[in-house]
Design a protein around this motif. Structure first.
Motif, mmCIF file in Angstrom:
data_model
loop_
_atom_site.group_PDB
_atom_site.id
_atom_site.type_symbol
_atom_site.label_atom_id
_atom_site.label_comp_id
_atom_site.label_asym_id
_atom_site.label_seq_id
_atom_site.Cartn_x
_atom_site.Cartn_y
_atom_site.Cartn_z
ATOM 1 N N VAL A 87 105.452 7.773 68.903
ATOM 2 C CA VAL A 87 104.444 7.471 67.889
ATOM 3 C C VAL A 87 104.423 5.978 67.571
ATOM 4 N N ALA A 88 105.589 5.355 67.517
ATOM 5 C CA ALA A 88 105.698 3.942 67.139
ATOM 6 C C ALA A 88 104.962 3.016 68.104
ATOM 7 N N VAL A 89 104.848 3.390 69.362
ATOM 8 C CA VAL A 89 104.214 2.521 70.349
ATOM 9 C C VAL A 89 102.937 3.117 70.941
ATOM 10 N N LEU A 90 102.487 4.235 70.406
ATOM 11 C CA LEU A 90 101.392 4.980 71.022
ATOM 12 C C LEU A 90 100.092 4.190 71.122
ATOM 13 N N ASP A 91 99.682 3.493 70.069
ATOM 14 C CA ASP A 91 98.424 2.739 70.115
ATOM 15 C C ASP A 91 98.412 1.746 71.267
ATOM 16 N N GLN A 92 99.444 0.931 71.343
ATOM 17 C CA GLN A 92 99.524 -0.106 72.370
ATOM 18 C C GLN A 92 99.588 0.515 73.761
ATOM 19 N N VAL A 93 100.416 1.522 73.929
ATOM 20 C CA VAL A 93 100.608 2.148 75.231
ATOM 21 C C VAL A 93 99.344 2.850 75.695
ATOM 22 N N LEU A 94 98.672 3.563 74.813
ATOM 23 C CA LEU A 94 97.483 4.312 75.185
ATOM 24 C C LEU A 94 96.388 3.385 75.703
ATOM 25 N N GLN A 95 96.159 2.295 75.010
ATOM 26 C CA GLN A 95 95.143 1.333 75.437
ATOM 27 C C GLN A 95 95.505 0.726 76.792
ATOM 28 N N GLU A 96 96.752 0.348 76.958
ATOM 29 C CA GLU A 96 97.204 -0.245 78.219
ATOM 30 C C GLU A 96 97.110 0.761 79.365
ATOM 31 N N VAL A 97 97.544 1.989 79.133
ATOM 32 C CA VAL A 97 97.512 3.016 80.177
ATOM 33 C C VAL A 97 96.075 3.311 80.597
ATOM 34 N N ALA A 98 95.170 3.449 79.630
ATOM 35 C CA ALA A 98 93.771 3.734 79.960
ATOM 36 C C ALA A 98 93.167 2.603 80.786
ATOM 37 N N GLY A 99 93.413 1.380 80.394
ATOM 38 C CA GLY A 99 92.888 0.242 81.144
ATOM 39 C C GLY A 99 93.443 0.173 82.553
ATOM 40 N N ARG A 100 94.746 0.390 82.684
ATOM 41 C CA ARG A 100 95.379 0.342 84.003
ATOM 42 C C ARG A 100 94.900 1.487 84.900
ATOM 43 N N GLN A 101 94.623 2.650 84.303
ATOM 44 C CA GLN A 101 94.144 3.771 85.104
ATOM 45 C C GLN A 101 92.767 3.481 85.682
ATOM 46 N N VAL A 102 91.859 3.009 84.845
ATOM 47 C CA VAL A 102 90.512 2.712 85.329
ATOM 48 C C VAL A 102 90.574 1.642 86.424
ATOM 49 N N GLU A 103 91.376 0.613 86.218
ATOM 50 C CA GLU A 103 91.537 -0.431 87.236
ATOM 51 C C GLU A 103 92.119 0.122 88.536
ATOM 52 N N ALA A 104 93.077 1.028 88.432
ATOM 53 C CA ALA A 104 93.689 1.619 89.629
ATOM 54 C C ALA A 104 92.671 2.446 90.414
ATOM 55 N N PHE A 105 91.830 3.191 89.719
ATOM 56 C CA PHE A 105 90.806 3.981 90.406
ATOM 57 C C PHE A 105 89.752 3.067 91.022
ATOM 58 N N GLU A 106 89.418 1.985 90.339
ATOM 59 C CA GLU A 106 88.473 1.022 90.900
ATOM 60 C C GLU A 106 89.032 0.417 92.190
#
Length: 175
Positions: A134-153
């Motif tokens: 929970v303490a790091v969820l905001d930061q991690v979620l945004q980073e993971v989503a961005g990295r996923q879209v970039e990886a699929f691209e």
């Protein structure tokens, strides 16, 4: 009472939008190929389709993910909706994640010189009770989503367009 509020589940959402230079059906196929995720998706240590429904629109897949001190394997139910170029995923079995959902929505867009591009909306939602996560969820979620879209691209750039994509696209428009 204090422990109850500390351990209460927390839900966070993030939406990532982008236009990428590929045909939407190309990306649609790559997103469905869960077995291949381990070969290109950051943080993914394991990926396998476990079982498919006879209609081909629903399947269960298992992923192993890890970042920092956190690692988890979870099983998800994936629903593929070709008519709307939508793919939905919801975790159905996990030890540390209460709920994990993702939603891919793709649309055809016109680029320069009438090139077909893909408009991508990727939504990620996670619910957890673990106070460390929970303490790091905001930061991690945004980073993971961005990295996923970039990886699929990047994967779209690495894999050539399938020879039958134009024929599939024509049939798709007739639906």
């Amino acid at each position: 009472m204090i422990w109850k509020s500390i351990l209460a589940p927390v839900t966070k959402r993030h939406v990532q939008q982008k236009t990428i230079k590929t045909h939407p059906l190309h990306l649609f196929r790559i997103i469905q190929d869960v077995d291949d995720y381990v070969n290109f998706l950051p943080l993914c240590s394991y990926s396998k389709i476990l079982r498919k429904a006879p209609d081909g629109r629903t399947f269960d897949g298992k992923l192993g993910i890890g970042f920092g001190l956190f690692s988890e394997e979870y099983t998800s139910r994936v629903t593929v909706i070709p008519e709307t170029l939508t793919i939905k995923m919801k975790s159905i079995e996990s030890q540390r994640i209460n709920s994990l959902k993702s939603h891919w929505s793709l649309e055809e867009k016109q680029g320069k010189n009438n090139e077909v591009h893909c408009g991508v909306t990727f939504q990620l939602e996670m619910e957890v009770s673990d106070p460390v996560i929970v303490a790091v969820l905001d930061q991690v979620l945004q980073e993971v989503a961005g990295r996923q879209v970039e990886a699929f691209e990047k994967r779209c750039e690495e894999l050539p367009l399938p020879d039958d994509l134009i024929e599939v696209a024509k049939r798709f428009k007739q639906l």
